[in-house]
Design an enzyme around this catalytic site. Structure first.
Site, mmCIF file in Angstrom:
data_model
loop_
_atom_site.group_PDB
_atom_site.id
_atom_site.type_symbol
_atom_site.label_atom_id
_atom_site.label_comp_id
_atom_site.label_asym_id
_atom_site.label_seq_id
_atom_site.Cartn_x
_atom_site.Cartn_y
_atom_site.Cartn_z
ATOM 1 N N SER A 1 -0.167 5.955 -2.733
ATOM 2 C CA SER A 1 -1.501 6.351 -3.167
ATOM 3 C C SER A 1 -1.427 7.606 -4.041
ATOM 4 O O SER A 1 -0.863 7.565 -5.139
ATOM 5 C CB SER A 1 -2.377 6.557 -1.920
ATOM 6 O OG SER A 1 -3.721 6.699 -2.242
ATOM 7 N N ASP B 1 -7.833 -3.703 -0.869
ATOM 8 C CA ASP B 1 -7.854 -2.234 -0.881
ATOM 9 C C ASP B 1 -9.215 -1.732 -1.358
ATOM 10 O O ASP B 1 -9.665 -2.070 -2.455
ATOM 11 C CB ASP B 1 -6.747 -1.719 -1.814
ATOM 12 C CG ASP B 1 -6.458 -0.238 -1.656
ATOM 13 O OD1 ASP B 1 -7.380 0.519 -1.307
ATOM 14 O OD2 ASP B 1 -5.302 0.158 -1.888
ATOM 15 N N HIS C 1 -5.610 -0.649 2.281
ATOM 16 C CA HIS C 1 -4.854 0.440 1.651
ATOM 17 C C HIS C 1 -3.572 0.782 2.407
ATOM 18 O O HIS C 1 -2.814 1.637 1.967
ATOM 19 C CB HIS C 1 -5.752 1.682 1.558
ATOM 20 C CG HIS C 1 -5.230 2.745 0.643
ATOM 21 N ND1 HIS C 1 -4.896 2.505 -0.671
ATOM 22 C CD2 HIS C 1 -4.974 4.073 0.849
ATOM 23 C CE1 HIS C 1 -4.472 3.619 -1.236
ATOM 24 N NE2 HIS C 1 -4.503 4.587 -0.328
#
EC number: 3.7.1.9
Length: 281
Positions: free
Chosen positions: A106, A227, A255
């Site tokens: 991320s 996600d 995610h």
């Protein structure tokens, strides 16, 4: 009287780029640097970016990045992509590592990408998981994550956003992450990292398209189809722009690819890195 139990997120301390830095360092072999995500629901350290079993075959280094976890918070309270990349390079320098594979989750993916662009000689292969690194309109989920204010209810809502499989979110996990988010200094530093308008945070973590298209590294791009924090389109764009990229999309996954599909994720990443081991052996 029993001694207080130390948090498993505390590893050992080094000085990296002038900052006291908490990190976990285990295994032997070619090094892999893991860079964690930014959300309060994303644990740093050994359970954060890339909880895969590569420590059985390689050296795995998982630092708390500047301002996160148990690492030092800068006195001026200022954070940027450039400063975090400098800190990551400082970790490699402090450990005497000339080159490694970089696995970024991320927020950490955006840093991994920027590190490879700015310091190509330090990176062998890249793994980008649910990564930022290109500009996109901020999602409601990311706005919620970066705008988090500590409460158990808010943490529970945030965890529900991260996971597609809600059975992964239980009261124990919510309590654990909530307690981490009320440690002294956490909220002040976290609020300073991603102030409104938070679209600026997305844009600061994005690299230039021309630079991305010139990236020579073999890169594995991973994303969860469902996600709600980082849009799948971000990884599709990265896979289009990076010349030597391959893309893996996990269905029925939010995610947390490394948690929701842990076994497949571990094999995927390990096989990708082992391929480079074989080529350079």
């Amino acid at each position: 009287m029993n001694a207080p139990q130390q948090s498993p997120e505390i590893g050992r301390e080094i000085l990296a780029a002038g900052y006291r830095t908490n990190l976990h360092d285990q295994g032997e072999g070619f090094p892999a640097l893991l860079i964690h995500g930014s959300g309060p629901a994303s644990p740093p350290g050994p359970t954060g970016a890339g909880s895969f079993r590569s420590s059985q075959t390689r050296r795995v280094i998982a630092p708390d990045m500047l301002g996160f976890g148990y690492s030092e918070r800068p006195a001026d309270g200022k954070y940027s992509q450039a400063r975090w990349v400098e800190h990551a390079i400082g970790v490699l320098d402090a450990l005497g590592i000339q080159q490694g594979d970089i696995v970024g989750n991320s927020f950490g993916g955006g840093l991994a990408l920027a590190l490879a662009i700015r310091h190509p000689e330090r990176v062998r292969r890249l793994v980008l998981m649910g990564s930022v690194g290109v500009s996109f309109p901020i999602t409601a989920g990311l706005e919620t994550a970066w705008g988090y204010t500590p409460s158990l209810a808010n943490m529970r809502r945030l965890l529900d956003l991260f996971a597609h499989d809600r059975t992964l979110v239980n009261d124990e996990l919510a309590e654990l992450r909530y307690q981490a988010s009320i440690r002294p200094g956490f909220q002040e530093s976290f609020a300073a990292m991603f102030p409104p308008p938070r679209q600026n945070g997305v844009d600061d973590l994005a690299s230039n398209e021309t630079d991305i298209r010139a990236l020579p590294n073999e890169t594995l791009v991973i994303h969860g189809r469902e996600d709600r924090i980082i849009p799948l389109q971000a990884s599709l764009t990265l896979a289009q722009w990076i010349p030597n990229a391959q893309l893996h999309v996990f269905g029925q996954c939010g995610h947390w690819t490394q948690i929701e599909h842990a076994e497949r994720f571990a094999r995927l990443v390990e096989n990708f890195l082992a391929e480079a081991d074989a080529l350079h052996s």
